[in-house]
Enzyme design. Structure first.
Site, PDB file in Angstrom:
ATOM      1  N   LYS A 133       0.867  -1.194   0.000  1.00 18.06           N
ATOM      2  CA  LYS A 133       0.000   0.000   0.000  1.00 18.06           C
ATOM      3  C   LYS A 133       0.892   1.227   0.000  1.00 18.06           C
ATOM      4  CE  LYS A 133      -4.289  -1.439   2.052  1.00 18.06           C
ATOM      5  NZ  LYS A 133      -4.362  -2.035   3.380  1.00 18.06           N
ATOM      6  N   HIS A 136       0.220   6.940   2.732  1.00 16.57           N
ATOM      7  CA  HIS A 136      -0.611   8.141   2.561  1.00 16.57           C
ATOM      8  C   HIS A 136      -0.626   8.960   3.843  1.00 16.57           C
ATOM      9  CE1 HIS A 136      -4.043   6.544   4.789  1.00 16.57           C
ATOM     10  NE2 HIS A 136      -3.777   5.402   4.206  1.00 16.57           N
ATOM     11  N   HIS A 139      -0.848   8.043   7.584  1.00 14.30           N
ATOM     12  CA  HIS A 139       0.259   7.475   8.366  1.00 14.30           C
ATOM     13  C   HIS A 139       1.263   8.534   8.817  1.00 14.30           C
ATOM     14  CE1 HIS A 139      -0.960   3.336   7.413  1.00 14.30           C
ATOM     15  NE2 HIS A 139      -0.156   2.989   8.392  1.00 14.30           N
TER      16      HIS A 139
END
Ligand code: ARG
Length: 574
Positions: A133, A136, A139
């Protein structure tokens, strides 16, 4: 006398030491909490309300105040005077300035550092990204709060272990392998990294809607990873590598490092211990075919903690328990902090409780350091609706915007790129660590990059202003400082903030709250700017100048320390 004591602590101690003999007297710490700032200047700088002791001493407040005024030895820092039922303290401003600046400057740029953590270890589980992932902005907080807490505890002498507990386990990786086998292109994935993996994953879900058999295929591949199938592992490890390579760019921009990347998968072969222990301690019950630990919902309000699914698969909580047991053995931590979004509150409370039920007294040392949500320019983030803001894009954009502001404000600056990086990244970090962590944040460019008010650029600019004043003072003749020149209210406010800084850092550590440092640094900068407008630093009178230069140096050092503690850099010119 402890040099780190702030003025209020010193006064409190002096009061405590001059008590008449009696039982149940409050401690210096409690007294410090009773101290008040008088409403008017004529009443001094601090006041102790003596009625707090009336009951214990069986005396009226004025008598107590009179007795204390006679007995107290507050050193050369202040004078104590009885004023009705209060004991009021009048600061000797010159001595206060001397003492504070001597301490700050003797600390060699480490004002507030300590040794109290010596021999103690703090584990910090933070950032903890998920494989395949993209990183983004959801985080960002865990990463920066974790990084800041790590520095704060380092600064206080603790040994810290920064752990990136990778999300590298779960059926989604089986699906990803399946998708790659069907439609993947090695070169494309090599080139686009996580981006390409995300595309494959999205495609898998689209196709699986039409062709449900794909789900089985995905599960088959996940089982293959679990069983250690060579091809499955090879692919999975490659995905992992790609993700880490992509995220490393973000960590480099933010200046974040880790001591361990042992993620969920690392604990796969360490689950047996958890299951065996839970069984041996009679904590595991079977419900609907699944294995759970009952948490006494009536009393605790917590539903049971799921340990094994029907098919025997372990869960997120099971892995967290295994990881905690392992970390305790490996690091013998005094505290293990989990910097994770508030949404996971129940998860942490549940499995902390399980560890407690297992009989580990150190369950109390597991701490969920929770934080609120982040939105972007008023828009909440949702991966599903496609409102995703990738952290790397945000950071690069911040640098780019900072670069154009610098171009406009200081066209003559050397190393503009370097400063743009420091200011851009700093603006993002500041915006993230500005408020109490539990509060939701809305990230706004206009606010983050403004040079006025409470922003990263404002604080960094004040630091650069101190540096510039100090550069100008460099060639001038040395002189003995005249500390009486720092008796004005502006200088005194700065000194008060400086003397409090060590306490501030400890408070931030005790509450796991970096924003306490952010606020302290901001206050210091505001106070310095007021002082700066009211006073000429490079005054002709050498003694006065030297005092102001020293105050400026103490502020610069402390601002730099504070910025470092929250993970920001401090450019010397802007
Ligand atoms: N990877 C998880 C997530 O992104 C966070 C893991 C937090 N740490 C933990 N020990 N559970 O939601």
């Amino acid at each position: 006398m402890d040099t780190k004591q702030s003025l209020s602590e010193l006064i409190a101690q002096a009061i405590a030491e001059s008590f008449p003999q009696a039982e149940n007297l409050p401690s210096a710490g409690e007294i410090a909490g009773f101290l008040e700032i008088p409403p008017e200047k004529e009443m001094g700088d601090y006041a102790f309300p003596c009625f707090k002791l009336s009951r214990t001493l069986r005396m009226g407040p004025p008598q107590i105040a009179a007795r204390l005024a006679e007995a107290i030895d507050a050193g050369d820092l202040c004078q104590a005077r009885q004023m009705g039922g209060y004991l009021n303290f009048f600061l000797n401003r010159e001595n206060f300035a001397r003492r504070t600046l001597e301490h700050v400057l003797a600390s060699d740029g480490r004002w507030g550092a300590g040794e109290e953590g010596k021999g103690k270890t703090i584990c910090l589980d933070f950032s903890s990204i998920n494989i395949a992932k993209r990183f983004h902005i959801g985080h960002l907080s865990t990463t920066m709060i974790g990084q800041s807490l790590r520095r704060i505890f380092d600064f206080l002498g603790y040994k810290t272990v920064a752990i990136n507990y990778l999300g590298d386990w779960g059926t989604q990786f089986g699906k990803l392998i399946c998708a790659y086998k069907l439609w993947g292109d090695r070169q494309e994935v090599e080139r686009d990294g996580v981006e390409a993996l995300t595309r494959l994953y999205v495609r898998f879900h689209e196709e699986a809607e039409k062709n449900p058999a794909l789900e089985d295929e995905g599960r088959r591949w996940f089982k293959a990873i679990e069983d250690g199938d060579a091809e499955a592992l090879e692919l999975f490890n490659w995905f992992k590598e790609l993700t880490l390579k992509d995220t490393q760019r973000v960590y480099d921009l933010l200046g974040v490092t880790f001591d361990s990347y042992n993620g969920e998968a690392f604990f796969n072969d360490k689950m047996g211990r958890v299951i065996d222990e839970l069984k041996a301690k009679n904590l595991l019950t079977v419900s609907d075919g699944a294995s759970i630990v009952d948490l006494d919902e009536e009393k605790t309000g917590m539903p049971p903690c799921l340990i094994l699914k029907k098919d025997g698969a372990t869960l997120y909580a099971t892995r967290d328990i295994a990881a905690a047991l392992w970390r305790k053995d490996e690091y013998d931590f005094d505290k293990c902090l989990y910097v994770v979004a508030y949404q996971q509150d129940l998860h942490f409370r549940q499995w902390f409780k399980v560890v407690e039920k297992m009989g580990y007294e150190w369950a109390k040392d597991l701490v969920h350091v929770a934080f609120g949500m982040i939105s972007y320019e008023g828009q909440s983030l949702s991966t599903r609706k496609g409102h995703v803001v990738f952290l790397e894009d945000l950071l690069l954009n911040a640098i780019y915007k900072a670069r154009s502001i610098i171009e406009e404000k200081s066209p003559g600056l050397e190393n503009k790129d370097e400063v743009a990086r420091q200011v851009g990244i700093g603006a993002v970090i500041y915006a993230d660590l500005q408020n109490n962590r539990i509060k939701d944040i809305d990230f706004s460019w206009e606010r983050a990059l403004s040079f006025d008010g409470e922003t990263g650029p404002y604080v960094q600019y004040t630091h650069a202003r101190c540096c510039s004043a100090l550069r100008k003072a460099e060639g001038l003749d040395p002189a003995e400082p005249d500390y009486s020149a720092l008796s004005d209210d502006y200088a005194q406010e700065l000194l008060r903030l400086l003397s409090r800084f060590p306490e501030t850092v400890r408070e931030a550590a005790a509450r796991y709250e970096p924003s306490i440092v952010t606020r302290a640094v901001t206050e210091l900068c505001k106070a310095y700017n007021k002082f700066y407008y009211e006073n000429r630093i490079l005054e002709e009178n050498a003694g006065v100048r030297e005092a102001r230069v020293r105050l400026t140096r103490a502020v610069r050092d402390t601002v730099r320390t504070g910025l470092w503690l929250i993970g920001m850099e401090a450019p010397e010119r802007m």
